[in-house]
Design a protein around this motif. Sequence first.
Motif, short mmCIF file in Angstrom:
data_model
loop_
_atom_site.label_atom_id
_atom_site.label_comp_id
_atom_site.label_asym_id
_atom_site.label_seq_id
_atom_site.Cartn_x
_atom_site.Cartn_y
_atom_site.Cartn_z
N PHE A 1 1.12 -1.59 -0.10
CA PHE A 1 0.09 0.22 0.25
C PHE A 1 0.84 1.32 -0.21
CE2 PHE A 1 -2.80 -2.82 3.03
CZ PHE A 1 -3.06 -3.27 1.46
N GLY A 2 2.16 1.23 0.45
CA GLY A 2 3.06 2.85 0.44
C GLY A 2 3.05 2.48 1.94
N ALA A 3 4.72 3.48 2.81
CA ALA A 3 4.27 3.52 3.68
C ALA A 3 3.75 4.18 4.77
CB ALA A 3 6.01 3.95 3.69
N ILE A 4 2.52 5.10 4.27
CA ILE A 4 1.91 5.56 5.11
C ILE A 4 0.13 5.31 5.06
CG2 ILE A 4 1.13 8.42 5.58
CD1 ILE A 4 3.04 9.52 4.25
N PRO A 5 0.22 4.76 3.95
CA PRO A 5 -1.00 4.59 4.06
C PRO A 5 -0.88 2.97 5.01
CG PRO A 5 -0.92 4.88 1.78
CD PRO A 5 0.85 5.12 2.42
N ALA A 6 0.13 2.08 4.77
CA ALA A 6 -0.12 1.03 5.73
C ALA A 6 0.09 1.59 7.29
CB ALA A 6 1.42 0.43 5.11
N PHE A 7 0.57 2.19 7.47
CA PHE A 7 0.34 2.83 8.93
C PHE A 7 -1.00 2.53 9.36
CE2 PHE A 7 0.23 6.38 11.78
CZ PHE A 7 0.21 5.46 13.14
N PHE A 8 -2.13 3.53 8.25
CA PHE A 8 -3.49 3.65 8.40
C PHE A 8 -3.90 2.58 8.46
CE2 PHE A 8 -2.03 8.20 7.57
CZ PHE A 8 -2.36 9.08 8.52
N CYS A 9 -3.68 1.65 7.06
CA CYS A 9 -4.13 0.33 7.36
C CYS A 9 -4.26 -0.53 8.67
CB CYS A 9 -3.23 -0.31 6.15
SG CYS A 9 -4.02 -0.02 4.38
N LEU A 10 -2.84 -0.79 8.98
CA LEU A 10 -2.59 -0.89 10.54
C LEU A 10 -3.86 -0.59 11.24
CD1 LEU A 10 -1.07 -3.24 11.85
CD2 LEU A 10 0.93 -1.88 12.16
N GLY A 11 -2.90 0.61 11.58
CA GLY A 11 -4.30 1.16 12.26
C GLY A 11 -6.30 0.58 12.39
N GLY A 12 -6.42 0.92 11.26
CA GLY A 12 -7.48 0.64 11.07
C GLY A 12 -8.29 -0.59 11.24
N TRP A 13 -6.83 -1.52 10.84
CA TRP A 13 -7.31 -3.55 11.39
C TRP A 13 -7.51 -3.60 12.53
CZ3 TRP A 13 -8.99 -7.68 9.70
CH2 TRP A 13 -8.46 -8.65 9.95
N SER A 14 -6.67 -2.34 13.65
CA SER A 14 -6.06 -3.00 14.83
C SER A 14 -7.66 -2.64 15.88
CB SER A 14 -5.28 -2.86 14.97
OG SER A 14 -4.73 -1.48 15.19
N MET A 15 -8.06 -1.75 15.05
CA MET A 15 -9.39 -0.77 15.86
C MET A 15 -10.36 -1.74 15.25
SD MET A 15 -10.04 2.76 15.22
CE MET A 15 -9.11 3.79 13.14
N ALA A 16 -10.50 -2.41 14.56
CA ALA A 16 -11.92 -2.94 13.64
C ALA A 16 -11.59 -4.74 14.73
CB ALA A 16 -11.88 -3.95 12.40
N MET A 17 -10.13 -4.81 14.82
CA MET A 17 -10.41 -6.04 15.87
C MET A 17 -10.37 -6.13 17.37
SD MET A 17 -9.17 -9.16 14.32
CE MET A 17 -7.50 -9.57 14.66
#
Lengths: 638, 99
Positions: free
Chosen positions: B64-80
């Motif tokens: 996804f790219g460096a910054i989008p990966a950070f937000f993807c991880l944040g969103g994934w962990s929020m949902a989890m």
Amino acid sequence: MQRRPDRTSRPSSPPRPHSPATLWLRLFIGSAAAALFIIASCWADREFACFQAYGVTGFFLLITGACLAGIVGLTLSIGFGDSQKLQHLAIRYRSLHGWIGILTGSMLSMSFLAGTLTLFAAPLQQWSQPSLPAHSTIPLTDIPTVLDELLGPTSGNTSLPSSGLHYRLTLKTPDTASLSFPMGPDLPLGLPTPHILVSQSGTQGASLYRLTPSPVPAFIGGLHRRLGLPLPENQAMPFVGVVCLLYGLALFSGVILLLPGMWRTLMTVRLQGHARRLWLDLHSLLGLCSLPFHLIIALTTALFAFSPLLHSFSTAARSDATLQRTAGTTPISSFLPPDRALTYLHAMAPEFHPLMLDYVLSPHATDSHAERLALHAPLYSANGEQSLPPTEQPYLLAEGTDPHNPLIGRDRGAVLLDPKTGELIDSQNLPSQQTPTRRILTWCLALHFGSFGGEFVRWLYVALGLCGVGFFHTANQLWLNTHRRKIPGETTPMETPATFWLGRLSEGTLLGCLLGLCSIIAISPLLTDLTPIAYLPSLTPPNMERTYQLISLSYYGIIALTLTSYCLLPKQICRGTVLALAALCLSGAVTIVVWRHTALQSPLSTELTIAFSVASLILWMGALHTFQLWRRNSPVGR
Amino acid sequence: MRPEVVTEPVFFWGGLLAGAIWAVLLWVQLPGQTPRPERLSRSAAIVGLILSGGIAWILWARVFGAIPAFFCLGGWSMAMLCIVPILWAILVSNQSRTS
């Protein structure tokens, strides 16, 4: 050794909530401070050259900062004063937090539910449409020939004006595209316009079809932006902005309420025991775990709501882009062929994947506030008031995605080119070519739309959106459970008139919204149409506004009926019936679409068919479970 | 979903798994009713958190790219973190009812 009490220290005052008069006064002061921050941001943008240099981007960032400062100011104004302990501070926020929750929770939950569907606005449109004709995909190298055949002097379409023409290439593969002519003005997320679709077969030449799209995705988008209110967008937006500031205040105050004691049981969900404890556990869990998501939604929605109102006060009313003016009409043959345009784009931004090329000849429609209102499009535009070139300048708009960068639109970025030379007109929304300021704004918007990380983030936002619906619903249930009257010796508390009616209204609006959304999704495939036509110029476009009004009437009629039944019938019967009807609508929609063979036209359509099938299955199970509970609780079979 | 999953399937699914481990390790360390394993010390959990988070970010940065990966991880962990405690509570409740 026993410690002696310190007689000199003042005894701590018992925790006391604010009196209603004090609370109102503090709320007024906080609101005045928030308004002052927003006005000051407009003033700063007007007066200081350092902000003016960033144009409309700087203005939007200033408004976002002012909204954040406004929310913090509102929160501080409520809690300001002597507080020796965190518990004392929390008590000041408790009643306000609850009241904001019950007053805005239903609207926000409807908005989140509609927002979850709005993530699929484009796939839903594609899903609703009938199967496209065979040979509608044309090689890019053949496009100029097809255009000459259709629009040239030998085609017989001599009455077609060469000015004001707009043709669109939707790329299917890197070398092929479908060619269509939009029959009216078309704004992103606004009321769609019918298209004339060209099908090219080797032996028979070009044949034409009129494709009427469904206004349902645009209606759901409007519903999401207006928090479900049946008001025009310009009237709803100031109210939405205020609700967002209060939503931000409720989020901050919720964290303060959570800190003293509830932190210890944060990950605990007690399914057995008091209902109030279960709702509190769920509300705290969903709220704290998705707090960053809710904060960014509150902030960006306040930006969307306030910026169209304030834009005229700012000097940033001009666009960032330096739009060139080239007067006069241009023959189509002098335009850049699509394959060469794609080569230019690839050289300019290799990571940008174009999806659509819009060739717009002059004079063309302009993007204005009135046009946005008429087309039910969002009033906020990231490009400001002038998002398109002047009416006499032709342009080539290339829209596409970028897997490694955030996108400023809901699912795409864009670049404006000169259609004759391929020179750049405006690249501020081209994902990999943005200035740092524009990139910050793009990130703010992308975090609202979920327009980064591709399909994965789209589904992630579905999960977070549905968690948001649960968050607001648990807030309402918690308030109702807290305000029911407790009778000594009785296990179940008694309903007061307020809890009785608010309970029915909050559940009725949410389930009414669900049923309304499912029913308009069910009629969406029936509103689209694909008709063969003979000539280009002899057409009058169908009245999309009338269809939009019909959808609006159906949706609000269903909400009204649901609310009426919630007021008259037992709650569990209403719940079960509404869930069963919603499941029936979704199952019907899936059946219609599968029967029309459009469900598997693209990977996204397949995903949507599967998602709607799963959702209808869950709704059927929910309805069945509700009816079973009702029968168990009423043995006489009421 | 297809662009990122088709072009970089190993990195995408690897990042998803590492992100899920990160979210679960965070969940078991947070206060409340979680299945806190006795043998998992606080320091081991923190090392696990750093490692799984880092691996997830590195793998997704490629997709996804460096910054989008950070937000993807944040969103994934929020949902989890929103969903896993509810599922765990249902599981524990069912187990206690059957035993």
